[in-house]
Scaffold this motif. Structure first.
Motif, mmCIF file in Angstrom:
data_model
loop_
_atom_site.group_PDB
_atom_site.id
_atom_site.type_symbol
_atom_site.label_atom_id
_atom_site.label_comp_id
_atom_site.label_asym_id
_atom_site.label_seq_id
_atom_site.Cartn_x
_atom_site.Cartn_y
_atom_site.Cartn_z
ATOM 1 N N HIS A 3 11.883 -12.305 -9.201
ATOM 2 C CA HIS A 3 10.867 -11.430 -8.589
ATOM 3 C C HIS A 3 9.989 -10.864 -9.700
ATOM 4 C CE1 HIS A 3 9.112 -8.129 -6.340
ATOM 5 N NE2 HIS A 3 9.460 -8.803 -5.254
ATOM 6 N N PRO A 4 8.649 -10.965 -9.614
ATOM 7 C CA PRO A 4 7.771 -10.495 -10.695
ATOM 8 C C PRO A 4 7.866 -8.996 -10.953
ATOM 9 C CG PRO A 4 6.470 -11.132 -8.769
ATOM 10 C CD PRO A 4 7.893 -11.525 -8.498
ATOM 11 N N MET A 5 8.176 -8.182 -9.946
ATOM 12 C CA MET A 5 8.289 -6.731 -10.153
ATOM 13 C C MET A 5 9.527 -6.390 -10.982
ATOM 14 S SD MET A 5 5.753 -5.014 -9.059
ATOM 15 C CE MET A 5 6.447 -3.374 -9.035
ATOM 16 N N GLY A 6 10.544 -7.223 -10.899
ATOM 17 C CA GLY A 6 11.754 -6.972 -11.669
ATOM 18 C C GLY A 6 11.479 -6.950 -13.157
ATOM 19 N N PHE A 7 10.663 -7.879 -13.636
ATOM 20 C CA PHE A 7 10.323 -7.934 -15.055
ATOM 21 C C PHE A 7 9.507 -6.715 -15.465
ATOM 22 C CE2 PHE A 7 7.777 -9.457 -18.694
ATOM 23 C CZ PHE A 7 8.830 -9.724 -19.557
ATOM 24 N N THR A 8 8.595 -6.301 -14.607
ATOM 25 C CA THR A 8 7.775 -5.119 -14.888
ATOM 26 C C THR A 8 8.662 -3.881 -15.001
ATOM 27 O OG1 THR A 8 5.953 -6.112 -13.673
ATOM 28 C CG2 THR A 8 5.822 -3.759 -14.084
ATOM 29 N N GLN A 9 9.600 -3.734 -14.096
ATOM 30 C CA GLN A 9 10.511 -2.591 -14.146
ATOM 31 C C GLN A 9 11.405 -2.655 -15.384
ATOM 32 O OE1 GLN A 9 10.474 0.122 -12.156
ATOM 33 N NE2 GLN A 9 8.617 -0.806 -11.362
ATOM 34 N N PHE A 10 11.803 -3.848 -15.765
ATOM 35 C CA PHE A 10 12.593 -4.023 -16.984
ATOM 36 C C PHE A 10 11.815 -3.549 -18.204
ATOM 37 C CE2 PHE A 10 13.523 -6.771 -20.659
ATOM 38 C CZ PHE A 10 14.829 -6.369 -20.916
ATOM 39 N N LEU A 11 10.533 -3.930 -18.283
ATOM 40 C CA LEU A 11 9.698 -3.498 -19.412
ATOM 41 C C LEU A 11 9.522 -1.976 -19.422
ATOM 42 C CD1 LEU A 11 6.945 -6.260 -19.537
ATOM 43 C CD2 LEU A 11 8.881 -5.928 -21.093
ATOM 44 N N ALA A 13 11.652 0.208 -18.272
ATOM 45 C CA ALA A 13 12.930 0.764 -18.725
ATOM 46 C C ALA A 13 13.085 0.628 -20.245
ATOM 47 C CB ALA A 13 14.088 0.072 -18.008
ATOM 48 N N CYS A 14 12.669 -0.502 -20.792
ATOM 49 C CA CYS A 14 12.732 -0.690 -22.250
ATOM 50 C C CYS A 14 11.852 0.330 -22.962
ATOM 51 C CB CYS A 14 12.308 -2.110 -22.624
ATOM 52 S SG CYS A 14 13.514 -3.366 -22.192
ATOM 53 N N ARG A 40 1.273 21.747 -12.336
ATOM 54 C CA ARG A 40 0.131 20.865 -12.099
ATOM 55 C C ARG A 40 -0.323 20.203 -13.402
ATOM 56 N NH1 ARG A 40 -3.263 24.249 -9.782
ATOM 57 N NH2 ARG A 40 -2.476 23.797 -7.715
ATOM 58 N N ALA A 41 -0.388 20.970 -14.475
ATOM 59 C CA ALA A 41 -0.823 20.425 -15.768
ATOM 60 C C ALA A 41 0.097 19.290 -16.223
ATOM 61 C CB ALA A 41 -0.873 21.525 -16.822
ATOM 62 N N VAL A 42 1.394 19.474 -16.067
ATOM 63 C CA VAL A 42 2.349 18.447 -16.493
ATOM 64 C C VAL A 42 2.286 17.243 -15.559
ATOM 65 C CG1 VAL A 42 4.785 17.908 -16.867
ATOM 66 C CG2 VAL A 42 3.877 20.123 -17.589
ATOM 67 N N LYS A 43 2.213 17.477 -14.267
ATOM 68 C CA LYS A 43 2.185 16.375 -13.305
ATOM 69 C C LYS A 43 0.926 15.525 -13.420
ATOM 70 C CE LYS A 43 5.011 18.539 -9.728
ATOM 71 N NZ LYS A 43 4.995 19.056 -8.342
ATOM 72 N N GLN A 44 -0.200 16.143 -13.742
ATOM 73 C CA GLN A 44 -1.458 15.411 -13.815
ATOM 74 C C GLN A 44 -1.621 14.642 -15.125
ATOM 75 O OE1 GLN A 44 -4.451 18.377 -12.979
ATOM 76 N NE2 GLN A 44 -4.265 18.073 -10.770
ATOM 77 N N ALA A 45 -0.851 14.989 -16.127
ATOM 78 C CA ALA A 45 -0.976 14.334 -17.435
ATOM 79 C C ALA A 45 -0.344 12.946 -17.386
ATOM 80 C CB ALA A 45 -0.290 15.179 -18.500
ATOM 81 N N TYR A 46 -0.968 12.022 -18.088
ATOM 82 C CA TYR A 46 -0.382 10.694 -18.218
ATOM 83 C C TYR A 46 0.639 10.726 -19.347
ATOM 84 C CZ TYR A 46 0.340 5.762 -18.919
ATOM 85 O OH TYR A 46 0.937 4.533 -19.051
ATOM 86 N N LEU A 47 1.862 10.928 -18.948
ATOM 87 C CA LEU A 47 2.998 10.921 -19.862
ATOM 88 C C LEU A 47 4.062 10.031 -19.215
ATOM 89 C CD1 LEU A 47 3.111 14.782 -20.495
ATOM 90 C CD2 LEU A 47 2.349 13.052 -22.139
ATOM 91 N N PRO A 48 3.968 8.726 -19.415
ATOM 92 C CA PRO A 48 4.832 7.805 -18.661
ATOM 93 C C PRO A 48 6.319 7.974 -18.919
ATOM 94 C CG PRO A 48 3.664 6.649 -20.405
ATOM 95 C CD PRO A 48 3.103 8.040 -20.353
ATOM 96 N N ASN A 49 6.690 8.570 -20.033
ATOM 97 C CA ASN A 49 8.106 8.726 -20.356
ATOM 98 C C ASN A 49 8.572 10.167 -20.264
ATOM 99 O OD1 ASN A 49 8.393 5.993 -20.798
ATOM 100 N ND2 ASN A 49 7.940 6.141 -22.960
ATOM 101 N N LYS A 50 7.996 10.914 -19.320
ATOM 102 C CA LYS A 50 8.399 12.315 -19.179
ATOM 103 C C LYS A 50 9.497 12.453 -18.137
ATOM 104 C CE LYS A 50 5.025 13.500 -15.680
ATOM 105 N NZ LYS A 50 3.641 13.829 -15.525
#
Length: 110
Positions: A3-11, A13-14, A40-50
């Motif tokens: 499944h192509p989404m599986g690889f995306t989720q794996f990346l 997680a890495c 709101r400030a924290v939720k709106q920020a692009y911090l993918p690993n928060k």
């Protein structure tokens, strides 16, 4: 066929494992505008690993305290009428943040 989404989720997680990650705890009364502004400030920020936790001052957070006891300890150190954000990275925390403008400045530099 994989499944192509599986690889995306794996990346994703890495990336989270490699870091850096931000552990952010907002403590305050959910009815306080300053608490809302901090969340709101924290939720709106692009911090993918928060990892964001909200901990109110009332005692209705028993389940959260079981899995993140440090959030309860942080909440007990904050005055009831003073919303505070604890910004941690790699398990080391900055000084408690009580001004929304200071929080936004830290977010911009993250």
């Amino acid at each position: 066929m994989s499944h192509p989404m599986g690889f995306t989720q794996f990346l994703a997680a890495c990336d989270f494992i490699i870091g850096p990650t931000q552990e952010i705890v907002v403590v305050g009364d959910p009815g306080n505008q300053k608490t809302t502004d901090m969340l709101r400030a924290v939720k709106q920020a692009y911090l993918p690993n928060k990892v964001l936790l909200f901990r109110g001052k009332q005692d209705a957070f028993e389940e959260l305290d079981k899995i993140a006891a440090y959030a309860g300890e942080m909440a007990s150190a904050v005055p009831v009428d003073r919303p505070t954000t604890f910004w941690c990275q790699q398990f080391a925390c900055r000084e408690p943040i009580t001004a929304v403008e200071k929080l936004k400045s830290i977010i911009e530099s993250a």
